[in-house]
Design an enzyme around this catalytic site. Structure first.
Site, PDB file in Angstrom:
ATOM      1  N   GLY A  88      18.358 151.921  -0.052  1.00  0.00           N
ATOM      2  CA  GLY A  88      19.820 151.990   0.026  1.00  0.00           C
ATOM      3  C   GLY A  88      20.286 151.905   1.474  1.00  0.00           C
ATOM      4  O   GLY A  88      21.306 151.284   1.786  1.00  0.00           O
ATOM      5  N   THR A  89      19.519 152.534   2.363  1.00  0.00           N
ATOM      6  CA  THR A  89      19.874 152.512   3.785  1.00  0.00           C
ATOM      7  C   THR A  89      19.829 151.093   4.346  1.00  0.00           C
ATOM      8  O   THR A  89      20.752 150.667   5.054  1.00  0.00           O
ATOM      9  CB  THR A  89      18.924 153.438   4.581  1.00  0.00           C
ATOM     10  N   HIS A 212      16.382 155.130  -6.303  1.00  0.00           N
ATOM     11  CA  HIS A 212      15.755 156.436  -6.565  1.00  0.00           C
ATOM     12  C   HIS A 212      16.797 157.522  -6.850  1.00  0.00           C
ATOM     13  O   HIS A 212      16.447 158.600  -7.310  1.00  0.00           O
ATOM     14  CB  HIS A 212      14.807 156.843  -5.425  1.00  0.00           C
ATOM     15  N   CYS A 336      20.945 174.770  10.837  1.00  0.00           N
ATOM     16  CA  CYS A 336      19.578 175.242  10.997  1.00  0.00           C
ATOM     17  C   CYS A 336      18.608 174.522  10.057  1.00  0.00           C
ATOM     18  O   CYS A 336      17.402 174.616  10.231  1.00  0.00           O
ATOM     19  CB  CYS A 336      19.525 176.754  10.769  1.00  0.00           C
TER      20      CYS A 336
END
Lengths: 391, 79
Positions: A88-89, A212, A336
């Site tokens: 997808g990226t 996915h 974090c």
């Protein structure tokens, strides 16, 4: 195998652990059974190079064309508008940069919402000059500001997600598309978060998705581009996928992705009703049982399966780790939990609390018991982490 | 104590520089009761999350964020 050597003891170990509940479907879903079946068959039938003219190659080509038709139908596109990429990226990167390059004469600005996936933000920064449009407290783009940005001269393209991947809020894609059409600006819609669950509103110039996320294999992205939209890839171009995705495609994975999408779309109405109901119930329960919690995203006009909240005074990493120890897999937008130690740009743009953040997202195999158990376990964990911080 | 160059009447200054989230917000929550209603606390915090989380805390707890500049947040206790 002898008694003295290492031997598998999964069942014994598992019995001491709490049952696992995977509640991170928005990151990735396990392979759909329909995809598994097709994948295994296609590994034997579709291994050859689909660009070759002999029998084996033509067989692979048929499977690839079949997958293209199925996915085009699901997206409301024509088969020749659909290209497969390696994720997808990469679909986003290729779409944004190739459209922007072809529009160089019109301008260099890439208008996008502040809550796009990082793939869009990264691609916009490479393709031209990013022009970010803010969102409201629910994470919905400021449509008037978006229209204003698109209407000014010098825009190469605009990008707007179908729905937000972190908080589930749907974006006003249909209205954004009208605005873009009126200004003659192509609109790229990142539909990765919603494709298996919602129909993408028409009006897009380019659409991207990732298999996915719908129970297909990883390594399959989709880039659909409407025919009149010009593309100018800025990398070595070959004939495959119109130059948008170089190299031999993974035909078995692509076909399995198509099978998964078809299956998911036939289940979508049932899953939508179920997930919407469970998420609404969990939302109410968390608001009632966890003090000082901020529930984020639109409670109604949203993806059915996503619930995000932030707990005041709680370290997000501590909460994700404590939930994991209780058997729950969830993600977090807190600083974090990120390698950069920066909070999620989505939560920051919305102006909501970024620490103590958890995203719960339901998949097709999620059970009510899992959601119910999450609702029971969460308040005690939050209380414990706050107590450890001296509160 | 009113020690700021810009003329703010600051009753308490909390130096939370070097603290990671959620510690600056926890510190602010613990110590807000040390000032009277209507008085101001200045919080110094350089954690990137503070720029989202201190305003969000003020909104959720119904205190007033008077201004935020770079790494300094000026909060008025309102109840």
């Amino acid at each position: 195998m002898t008694d003295s050597g290492p031997s598998p003891r999964l069942s014994a170990r598992e019995s001491r652990r709490p049952a696992r509940a995977y509640l991170d479907a928005a990151s990735s879903e396990p392979l759909h059974p329909a995809a598994r079946e097709v994948l295994v068959e296609a590994l034997d039938a579709g291994w050859a190079d689909p660009a070759r003219l002999y029998h084996e190659g033509r067989t692979a080509r048929l499977l690839l064309d079949n997958a293209r038709e199925v996915i085009a139908d699901a997206l409301g596109a024509r088969p020749d508008e659909v290209r497969f990429t390696s994720s997808g990226t990469t679909a986003v990167h290729a779409g944004v940069t190739a459209i922007a390059a072809a529009r160089r004469r019109a301008g260099v600005r890439v208008v996008h919402s502040a809550v796009e996936h990082s793939a869009v933000l990264h691609a916009a920064a490479v393709a031209g000059e990013p022009d970010e449009v803010g969102v409201d407290r629910l994470g919905r783009v400021d449509l008037a500001a978006f229209a204003d940005a698109v209407g000014r001269p010098g825009v190469a393209l605009a990008a707007l997600q179908s729905a937000n991947h972190e908080v589930g809020t749907r974006q006003p894609v249909a209205q954004a598309a009208e605005v873009c059409t009126a200004s003659g600006v192509p609109l790229l819609v990142d539909a990765a978060a919603s494709v298996a669950r919602d129909n993408v509103p028409p009006g897009w110039s380019a659409l991207t998705a990732s298999a996915h996320k719908w129970g297909g294999p990883a390594g399959v992205g989709v880039l659909a581009v409407r025919k009149p939209v010009r593309l100018l890839p800025r990398w070595p171009v070959e004939e495959r996928e119109d130059g948008l995705s170089p190299g031999h495609p993974d035909v078995p994975a692509v076909l399995a992705a198509a099978a998964a999408l078809q299956a998911r779309r036939s289940e979508a109405a049932e899953l939508d009703a179920r997930h919407r109901d469970w998420v609404a119930g969990l939302r109410k329960r968390i608001a009632a049982d966890v003090p000082d919690v901020e529930l984020t995203g639109d409670p109604d006009d949203r993806l059915p399966h996503v619930l995000t909240f932030s707990c005041l005074y709680v370290d997000g990493e501590a909460l994700v780790t404590a939930l994991d120890a209780e058997g729950f897999a969830v993600s977090s937008g807190s600083a974090c939990t990120a390698s950069t130690l920066r909070p999620s740009h989505v939560l920051a743009a919305m102006g909501v609390l970024t620490h103590g953040n958890v995203r719960v997202s339901l998949g097709r195999t999620t059970t009510y018991d899992e959601v119910d158990r999450f609702g029971s376990v969460l308040p005690g964990l939050v209380r414990r982490i706050r107590a450890e911080a001296g509160l | 104590m009113s020690s700021q160059d810009d003329g703010d009447d600051v009753a308490l200054e909390l130096d939370c520089r070097g603290m990671l989230c959620p510690l600056p917000v926890i510190t602010l929550a613990r110590r807000i009761s040390e000032v009277e209603v209507g008085e101001r606390i200045a919080v110094l915090a350089d954690d990137p999350a503070a720029s989202a989380d201190i305003p969000a805390w003020c909104r959720m707890q119904a205190h007033t964020l008077l201004e935020s500049t770079a790494d300094r947040y000026l909060v008025e206790r309102t109840h």
